[in-house]
Design a protein around this motif. Structure first.
Motif, PDB file in Angstrom:
ATOM      1  N   ILE A 178       0.833  -1.203   0.000  1.00 49.73           N
ATOM      2  CA  ILE A 178       0.000   0.000   0.000  1.00 49.73           C
ATOM      3  C   ILE A 178       0.870   1.256   0.000  1.00 49.73           C
ATOM      4  O   ILE A 178       0.598   2.213  -0.743  1.00 49.73           O
ATOM      5  N   VAL A 179       1.901   1.274   0.819  1.00 49.95           N
ATOM      6  CA  VAL A 179       2.774   2.443   0.893  1.00 49.95           C
ATOM      7  C   VAL A 179       3.472   2.679  -0.447  1.00 49.95           C
ATOM      8  O   VAL A 179       3.617   3.818  -0.903  1.00 49.95           O
ATOM      9  N   ALA A 180       3.878   1.597  -1.104  1.00 50.18           N
ATOM     10  CA  ALA A 180       4.536   1.730  -2.404  1.00 50.18           C
ATOM     11  C   ALA A 180       3.601   2.344  -3.433  1.00 50.18           C
ATOM     12  O   ALA A 180       4.035   3.084  -4.323  1.00 50.18           O
ATOM     13  N   GLU A 181       2.296   2.080  -3.290  1.00 52.50           N
ATOM     14  CA  GLU A 181       1.333   2.581  -4.269  1.00 52.50           C
ATOM     15  C   GLU A 181       0.732   3.931  -3.888  1.00 52.50           C
ATOM     16  O   GLU A 181       0.503   4.785  -4.744  1.00 52.50           O
ATOM     17  N   HIS A 182       0.469   4.125  -2.580  1.00 48.75           N
ATOM     18  CA  HIS A 182      -0.285   5.303  -2.153  1.00 48.75           C
ATOM     19  C   HIS A 182       0.485   6.257  -1.242  1.00 48.75           C
ATOM     20  O   HIS A 182      -0.042   7.325  -0.904  1.00 48.75           O
ATOM     21  N   GLY A 183       1.678   5.890  -0.798  1.00 46.75           N
ATOM     22  CA  GLY A 183       2.377   6.732   0.168  1.00 46.75           C
ATOM     23  C   GLY A 183       1.882   6.465   1.571  1.00 46.75           C
ATOM     24  O   GLY A 183       1.438   5.361   1.891  1.00 46.75           O
ATOM     25  N   ASN A 184       1.912   7.486   2.450  1.00 40.88           N
ATOM     26  CA  ASN A 184       1.562   7.295   3.854  1.00 40.88           C
ATOM     27  C   ASN A 184       0.378   8.133   4.322  1.00 40.88           C
ATOM     28  O   ASN A 184       0.113   8.226   5.515  1.00 40.88           O
ATOM     29  N   GLY A 185      -0.346   8.759   3.421  1.00 39.43           N
ATOM     30  CA  GLY A 185      -1.429   9.659   3.796  1.00 39.43           C
ATOM     31  C   GLY A 185      -2.742   8.956   4.081  1.00 39.43           C
ATOM     32  O   GLY A 185      -2.810   7.720   4.148  1.00 39.43           O
ATOM     33  N   PRO A 186      -3.810   9.734   4.255  1.00 36.01           N
ATOM     34  CA  PRO A 186      -5.140   9.182   4.553  1.00 36.01           C
ATOM     35  C   PRO A 186      -5.630   8.178   3.517  1.00 36.01           C
ATOM     36  O   PRO A 186      -6.301   7.199   3.860  1.00 36.01           O
ATOM     37  N   GLU A 187      -5.303   8.404   2.256  1.00 40.74           N
ATOM     38  CA  GLU A 187      -5.707   7.459   1.207  1.00 40.74           C
ATOM     39  C   GLU A 187      -5.072   6.091   1.442  1.00 40.74           C
ATOM     40  O   GLU A 187      -5.719   5.051   1.245  1.00 40.74           O
ATOM     41  N   ALA A 188      -3.822   6.092   1.894  1.00 42.62           N
ATOM     42  CA  ALA A 188      -3.125   4.831   2.164  1.00 42.62           C
ATOM     43  C   ALA A 188      -3.741   4.110   3.355  1.00 42.62           C
ATOM     44  O   ALA A 188      -3.878   2.878   3.350  1.00 42.62           O
ATOM     45  N   VAL A 189      -4.100   4.863   4.382  1.00 38.03           N
ATOM     46  CA  VAL A 189      -4.707   4.248   5.569  1.00 38.03           C
ATOM     47  C   VAL A 189      -6.028   3.580   5.197  1.00 38.03           C
ATOM     48  O   VAL A 189      -6.299   2.437   5.583  1.00 38.03           O
ATOM     49  N   ARG A 190      -6.865   4.281   4.441  1.00 36.66           N
ATOM     50  CA  ARG A 190      -8.143   3.695   4.014  1.00 36.66           C
ATOM     51  C   ARG A 190      -7.907   2.469   3.135  1.00 36.66           C
ATOM     52  O   ARG A 190      -8.604   1.450   3.258  1.00 36.66           O
ATOM     53  N   ALA A 191      -6.910   2.544   2.270  1.00 34.73           N
ATOM     54  CA  ALA A 191      -6.601   1.397   1.414  1.00 34.73           C
ATOM     55  C   ALA A 191      -6.166   0.200   2.259  1.00 34.73           C
ATOM     56  O   ALA A 191      -6.551  -0.942   1.969  1.00 34.73           O
ATOM     57  N   LEU A 192      -5.380   0.441   3.310  1.00 43.34           N
ATOM     58  CA  LEU A 192      -4.937  -0.665   4.164  1.00 43.34           C
ATOM     59  C   LEU A 192      -6.099  -1.208   4.987  1.00 43.34           C
ATOM     60  O   LEU A 192      -6.165  -2.410   5.250  1.00 43.34           O
ATOM     61  N   GLU A 193      -7.031  -0.344   5.399  1.00 39.03           N
ATOM     62  CA  GLU A 193      -8.222  -0.820   6.117  1.00 39.03           C
ATOM     63  C   GLU A 193      -8.989  -1.824   5.264  1.00 39.03           C
ATOM     64  O   GLU A 193      -9.473  -2.844   5.763  1.00 39.03           O
ATOM     65  N   MET A 194      -9.089  -1.537   3.990  1.00 37.83           N
ATOM     66  CA  MET A 194      -9.790  -2.450   3.091  1.00 37.83           C
ATOM     67  C   MET A 194      -8.937  -3.673   2.744  1.00 37.83           C
ATOM     68  O   MET A 194      -9.446  -4.793   2.644  1.00 37.83           O
ATOM     69  N   GLU A 195      -7.643  -3.447   2.581  1.00 37.75           N
ATOM     70  CA  GLU A 195      -6.742  -4.558   2.250  1.00 37.75           C
ATOM     71  C   GLU A 195      -6.692  -5.573   3.381  1.00 37.75           C
ATOM     72  O   GLU A 195      -6.545  -6.778   3.138  1.00 37.75           O
ATOM     73  N   ALA A 196      -6.824  -5.112   4.623  1.00 40.27           N
ATOM     74  CA  ALA A 196      -6.822  -6.028   5.772  1.00 40.27           C
ATOM     75  C   ALA A 196      -7.946  -7.043   5.679  1.00 40.27           C
ATOM     76  O   ALA A 196      -7.800  -8.197   6.102  1.00 40.27           O
ATOM     77  N   VAL A 197      -9.079  -6.625   5.131  1.00 43.95           N
ATOM     78  CA  VAL A 197     -10.202  -7.551   4.930  1.00 43.95           C
ATOM     79  C   VAL A 197      -9.792  -8.655   3.958  1.00 43.95           C
ATOM     80  O   VAL A 197     -10.049  -9.845   4.188  1.00 43.95           O
ATOM     81  N   LYS A 198      -9.117  -8.271   2.890  1.00 41.11           N
ATOM     82  CA  LYS A 198      -8.679  -9.250   1.891  1.00 41.11           C
ATOM     83  C   LYS A 198      -7.625 -10.192   2.469  1.00 41.11           C
ATOM     84  O   LYS A 198      -7.612 -11.396   2.166  1.00 41.11           O
ATOM     85  N   VAL A 199      -6.731  -9.658   3.310  1.00 38.40           N
ATOM     86  CA  VAL A 199      -5.711 -10.489   3.950  1.00 38.40           C
ATOM     87  C   VAL A 199      -6.378 -11.544   4.831  1.00 38.40           C
ATOM     88  O   VAL A 199      -6.008 -12.723   4.807  1.00 38.40           O
ATOM     89  N   SER A 200      -7.371 -11.135   5.599  1.00 36.42           N
ATOM     90  CA  SER A 200      -8.053 -12.083   6.473  1.00 36.42           C
ATOM     91  C   SER A 200      -8.810 -13.147   5.684  1.00 36.42           C
ATOM     92  O   SER A 200      -8.826 -14.325   6.059  1.00 36.42           O
ATOM     93  N   ILE A 201      -9.428 -12.749   4.583  1.00 34.56           N
ATOM     94  CA  ILE A 201     -10.130 -13.736   3.754  1.00 34.56           C
ATOM     95  C   ILE A 201      -9.137 -14.739   3.168  1.00 34.56           C
ATOM     96  O   ILE A 201      -9.389 -15.946   3.146  1.00 34.56           O
ATOM     97  N   ALA A 202      -7.986 -14.233   2.700  1.00 37.99           N
ATOM     98  CA  ALA A 202      -6.959 -15.140   2.174  1.00 37.99           C
ATOM     99  C   ALA A 202      -6.478 -16.096   3.260  1.00 37.99           C
ATOM    100  O   ALA A 202      -6.276 -17.296   3.008  1.00 37.99           O
ATOM    101  N   ASN A 203      -6.313 -15.587   4.481  1.00 32.84           N
ATOM    102  CA  ASN A 203      -5.862 -16.444   5.577  1.00 32.84           C
ATOM    103  C   ASN A 203      -6.925 -17.455   5.982  1.00 32.84           C
ATOM    104  O   ASN A 203      -6.598 -18.576   6.398  1.00 32.84           O
ATOM    105  N   LEU A 204      -8.197 -17.080   5.863  1.00 38.56           N
ATOM    106  CA  LEU A 204      -9.264 -18.049   6.142  1.00 38.56           C
ATOM    107  C   LEU A 204      -9.118 -19.283   5.260  1.00 38.56           C
ATOM    108  O   LEU A 204      -9.339 -20.416   5.704  1.00 38.56           O
ATOM    109  N   ARG A 205      -8.712 -19.066   4.032  1.00 38.00           N
ATOM    110  CA  ARG A 205      -8.616 -20.184   3.085  1.00 38.00           C
ATOM    111  C   ARG A 205      -7.370 -21.046   3.309  1.00 38.00           C
ATOM    112  O   ARG A 205      -7.204 -22.052   2.625  1.00 38.00           O
TER     113      ARG A 205
END
Length: 208
Positions: free
Chosen positions: A140-167
């Motif tokens: 996320i940081v490589a794509e969006h930097g460290n600002g509010p947009e990056a934080v929101r992107a990581l909030e959403m990415e965390a959901v995807k990480v958890s779904i991947a880990n469920l599998r």
């Protein structure tokens, strides 16, 4: 116990318990919720409130940043893994929803690494938990930097990480393949009260 909790219990006994007495008597014999929700511990994002559910309808697990660790046999205690195993193999839920949210303190900590190298009791437990997002944060940081947009992107990415880990838990993809279990991702924006749902094929969240 503080007065607010006791006052709340009094209202529960007077209202909910009295009005749904038959339901509570039925639930005393056992539970059979259809859905498991994995959500954040944040006090502002209670799944039963957001989904207006009644007692017995949801099997809920809450932790910092709504994370699911990958399947592993060794190591320490496995609270999330045990709850997942119980929900899927014993209660046989038909659906698991991972629900992230806006303004998540755990995600902010993952982004800033504020607790990195902290000892246990001073942020070390938090750091060791949210390091599950290290790879996602770097992307996320490589794509969006460290600002509010990056934080929101990581909030959403965390959901995807958890779904991947469920599998990574063998009993999850087995049931997905059999058509008896569905995984879903969602994101609740606290400021506007909107629930976003993940389309796994596109990786995009859209308002429900």
């Amino acid at each position: 116990m503080n007065d607010a909790l006791l006052d709340g219990y009094g209202r529960f006994r007077t209202d909910q318990w009295a009005q749904q007495r038959e339901r509570w008597e039925a639930l005393a014999a056992g539970q059979k919720p259809r859905t498991m929700v994995i959500a954040c511990s944040d006090s502002r994002v209670d799944p039963t409130t957001i989904f207006d559910s009644s007692p017995g309808e949801m099997f809920v697990v809450r932790n910092i940043a709504n994370l699911v660790p990958p399947f592993e046999m060794g190591g320490g205690r496995h609270g999330v893994s045990a709850a997942l195993e119980f929900a899927v193999t014993q209660i046989e839920v038909a659906e698991i929803m991972v629900m992230g949210h806006g303004a998540c303190g755990g995600i902010a900590a993952a982004m800033t690494r504020v607790f990195e190298h902290s000892p246990a009791g001073e942020g070390g437990f938090i750091a060791h938990w949210i390091d599950l997002l290290d790879d996602a944060r770097d992307r996320i940081v490589a794509e969006h930097g460290n600002g509010p947009e990056a934080v929101r992107a990581l909030e959403m990415e965390a959901v995807k990480v958890s779904i991947a880990n469920l599998r990574t838990f063998p009993f999850v993809p087995e049931r997905e393949a059999a058509g008896t279990l569905t995984l879903r991702g969602s994101y609740f924006a606290i400021a506007d009260g909107v629930l976003w749902l993940l389309d796994e094929e596109t990786g995009v969240f859209s308002p429900a």
